[in-house]
Design a protein around this motif. Sequence first.
Motif, mmCIF file in Angstrom:
data_model
loop_
_atom_site.group_PDB
_atom_site.id
_atom_site.type_symbol
_atom_site.label_atom_id
_atom_site.label_comp_id
_atom_site.label_asym_id
_atom_site.label_seq_id
_atom_site.Cartn_x
_atom_site.Cartn_y
_atom_site.Cartn_z
ATOM 1 N N ALA A 28 -12.718 1.244 -4.053
ATOM 2 C CA ALA A 28 -12.383 0.830 -2.686
ATOM 3 C C ALA A 28 -10.899 0.496 -2.583
ATOM 4 N N ASP A 29 -10.363 -0.199 -3.576
ATOM 5 C CA ASP A 29 -8.939 -0.542 -3.580
ATOM 6 C C ASP A 29 -8.077 0.708 -3.649
ATOM 7 N N ALA A 30 -8.524 1.701 -4.433
ATOM 8 C CA ALA A 30 -7.770 2.950 -4.547
ATOM 9 C C ALA A 30 -7.728 3.682 -3.204
ATOM 10 N N LEU A 31 -8.857 3.726 -2.517
ATOM 11 C CA LEU A 31 -8.901 4.363 -1.197
ATOM 12 C C LEU A 31 -8.003 3.632 -0.204
ATOM 13 N N ASN A 32 -8.101 2.306 -0.195
ATOM 14 C CA ASN A 32 -7.279 1.520 0.722
ATOM 15 C C ASN A 32 -5.796 1.665 0.386
ATOM 16 N N GLY A 33 -5.487 1.649 -0.891
ATOM 17 C CA GLY A 33 -4.102 1.761 -1.309
ATOM 18 C C GLY A 33 -3.486 3.108 -0.998
ATOM 19 N N ALA A 34 -4.323 4.142 -0.994
ATOM 20 C CA ALA A 34 -3.839 5.480 -0.676
ATOM 21 C C ALA A 34 -3.755 5.720 0.828
ATOM 22 N N GLY A 35 -4.177 4.744 1.618
ATOM 23 C CA GLY A 35 -4.117 4.906 3.066
ATOM 24 C C GLY A 35 -5.264 5.725 3.629
ATOM 25 N N VAL A 36 -6.350 5.860 2.859
ATOM 26 C CA VAL A 36 -7.523 6.595 3.327
ATOM 27 C C VAL A 36 -8.440 5.622 4.054
ATOM 28 N N SER A 37 -8.722 5.894 5.302
ATOM 29 C CA SER A 37 -9.538 4.981 6.099
ATOM 30 C C SER A 37 -11.010 5.340 6.002
ATOM 31 N N THR A 38 -11.861 4.410 6.425
ATOM 32 C CA THR A 38 -13.278 4.686 6.533
ATOM 33 C C THR A 38 -13.523 5.557 7.758
ATOM 34 N N ALA A 39 -14.775 5.921 7.983
ATOM 35 C CA ALA A 39 -15.096 6.775 9.126
ATOM 36 C C ALA A 39 -14.698 6.134 10.446
ATOM 37 N N LYS A 91 0.849 -1.183 0.000
ATOM 38 C CA LYS A 91 0.000 0.000 0.000
ATOM 39 C C LYS A 91 0.887 1.236 0.000
ATOM 40 N N LEU A 92 0.341 2.331 -0.492
ATOM 41 C CA LEU A 92 1.135 3.542 -0.601
ATOM 42 C C LEU A 92 1.573 4.055 0.761
ATOM 43 N N ASP A 93 0.730 3.907 1.780
ATOM 44 C CA ASP A 93 1.107 4.419 3.103
ATOM 45 C C ASP A 93 2.169 3.557 3.780
ATOM 46 N N ARG A 94 2.470 2.368 3.229
ATOM 47 C CA ARG A 94 3.589 1.583 3.742
ATOM 48 C C ARG A 94 4.905 2.247 3.359
ATOM 49 N N LEU A 95 4.901 2.984 2.254
ATOM 50 C CA LEU A 95 6.091 3.719 1.840
ATOM 51 C C LEU A 95 6.272 4.938 2.730
ATOM 52 N N SER A 96 5.216 5.713 2.894
ATOM 53 C CA SER A 96 5.225 6.864 3.788
ATOM 54 C C SER A 96 3.824 7.423 3.901
ATOM 55 N N ARG A 97 3.591 8.167 4.957
ATOM 56 C CA ARG A 97 2.318 8.863 5.131
ATOM 57 C C ARG A 97 2.448 10.343 4.796
ATOM 58 N N LYS A 98 3.614 10.750 4.288
ATOM 59 C CA LYS A 98 3.859 12.159 4.012
ATOM 60 C C LYS A 98 4.177 12.370 2.542
ATOM 61 N N VAL A 99 3.455 13.323 1.930
ATOM 62 C CA VAL A 99 3.697 13.645 0.524
ATOM 63 C C VAL A 99 5.122 14.149 0.330
ATOM 64 N N LYS A 148 15.524 7.107 -11.386
ATOM 65 C CA LYS A 148 16.074 5.775 -11.146
ATOM 66 C C LYS A 148 15.181 4.919 -10.254
ATOM 67 N N VAL A 149 14.045 5.462 -9.876
ATOM 68 C CA VAL A 149 13.134 4.715 -9.003
ATOM 69 C C VAL A 149 11.801 4.507 -9.713
ATOM 70 N N ARG A 150 11.480 3.258 -9.963
ATOM 71 C CA ARG A 150 10.159 2.889 -10.475
ATOM 72 C C ARG A 150 9.374 2.258 -9.334
ATOM 73 N N LEU A 151 8.117 2.687 -9.193
ATOM 74 C CA LEU A 151 7.310 2.267 -8.043
ATOM 75 C C LEU A 151 6.016 1.624 -8.497
ATOM 76 N N ARG A 152 5.656 0.526 -7.853
ATOM 77 C CA ARG A 152 4.353 -0.095 -8.062
ATOM 78 C C ARG A 152 3.722 -0.344 -6.698
ATOM 79 N N VAL A 153 2.404 -0.176 -6.638
ATOM 80 C CA VAL A 153 1.646 -0.410 -5.413
ATOM 81 C C VAL A 153 0.704 -1.584 -5.669
ATOM 82 N N ALA A 154 0.831 -2.630 -4.877
ATOM 83 C CA ALA A 154 0.133 -3.885 -5.149
ATOM 84 C C ALA A 154 -1.375 -3.717 -5.245
ATOM 85 N N VAL A 155 -1.980 -2.976 -4.297
ATOM 86 C CA VAL A 155 -3.439 -2.873 -4.291
ATOM 87 C C VAL A 155 -3.959 -1.881 -5.320
#
Length: 224
Positions: free
Chosen positions: A189-200, A79-87, A98-105
């Motif tokens: 839903a996968d995009a929200l989860n992958g971006a580290g956006v939680s439900t209420a 998930k993206l937030d596993r990399l960092s929670r800060k833009v 030199k860095v290529r990134l893929r996010v599984a979800v």
Amino acid sequence: MQRYVTYFRVSTKEQGRSGLGLEAQERDVKLFLEGFADVPWEVMGTFTDVQSGTEDERPELGKALALVRQTGATLLVAKLDRLSRKVSFIAPLMDDPKVRLRVAVMPHADKFQLHIYAALAEQEREFISARTRAALGQAKARGVKLGGLRDKTDARNVAVQAQARANAERVAGIVQPLRSQGETLRAIADALNGAGVSTARGGTWSASQVQRVLERLAGGEVLP
């Protein structure tokens, strides 16, 4: 052959020792490799940090990035937030040639989309914090004591309810554009989860929850 370097992060030493959180990340990475990676593929190295996503100094991530830059492999995170929670931390990596990134979800997301998701997730977390502080302030003004177990429960319920009321509006900037582009409820839903956006309530998103948000936004109703 497509080469990957996988990186995992858990937020506490307890999670690191017990495997809580790590197992889910490993599952998502495995699903990506088996279903979305170009074949043949090879995992050249796996690295895991045990610390908060708000901390920039992460030795194992440094090793992973060094291997990526050295070999031309792709950095793969669950998930993206596993990399960092800060833009501010993610953005330079996005710009690094030199860095290529893929996010599984989010297997089809490109760098531009990932950058947008990171920015929206950070705004969402800031909003939650501000909303929670405001809700607790209002509770205190009404005479609610934020002391013992019952009072803490009451205060927590106030915060959860306040967060739920704003939930649909908070994620509108992600949900509505993706839906207008024809994305499925599951993909959103996968995009929200992958971006580290939680439900209420701080959980992960499902297709049915996305559907309820869209219905609330369409009808102008944002209460759960």
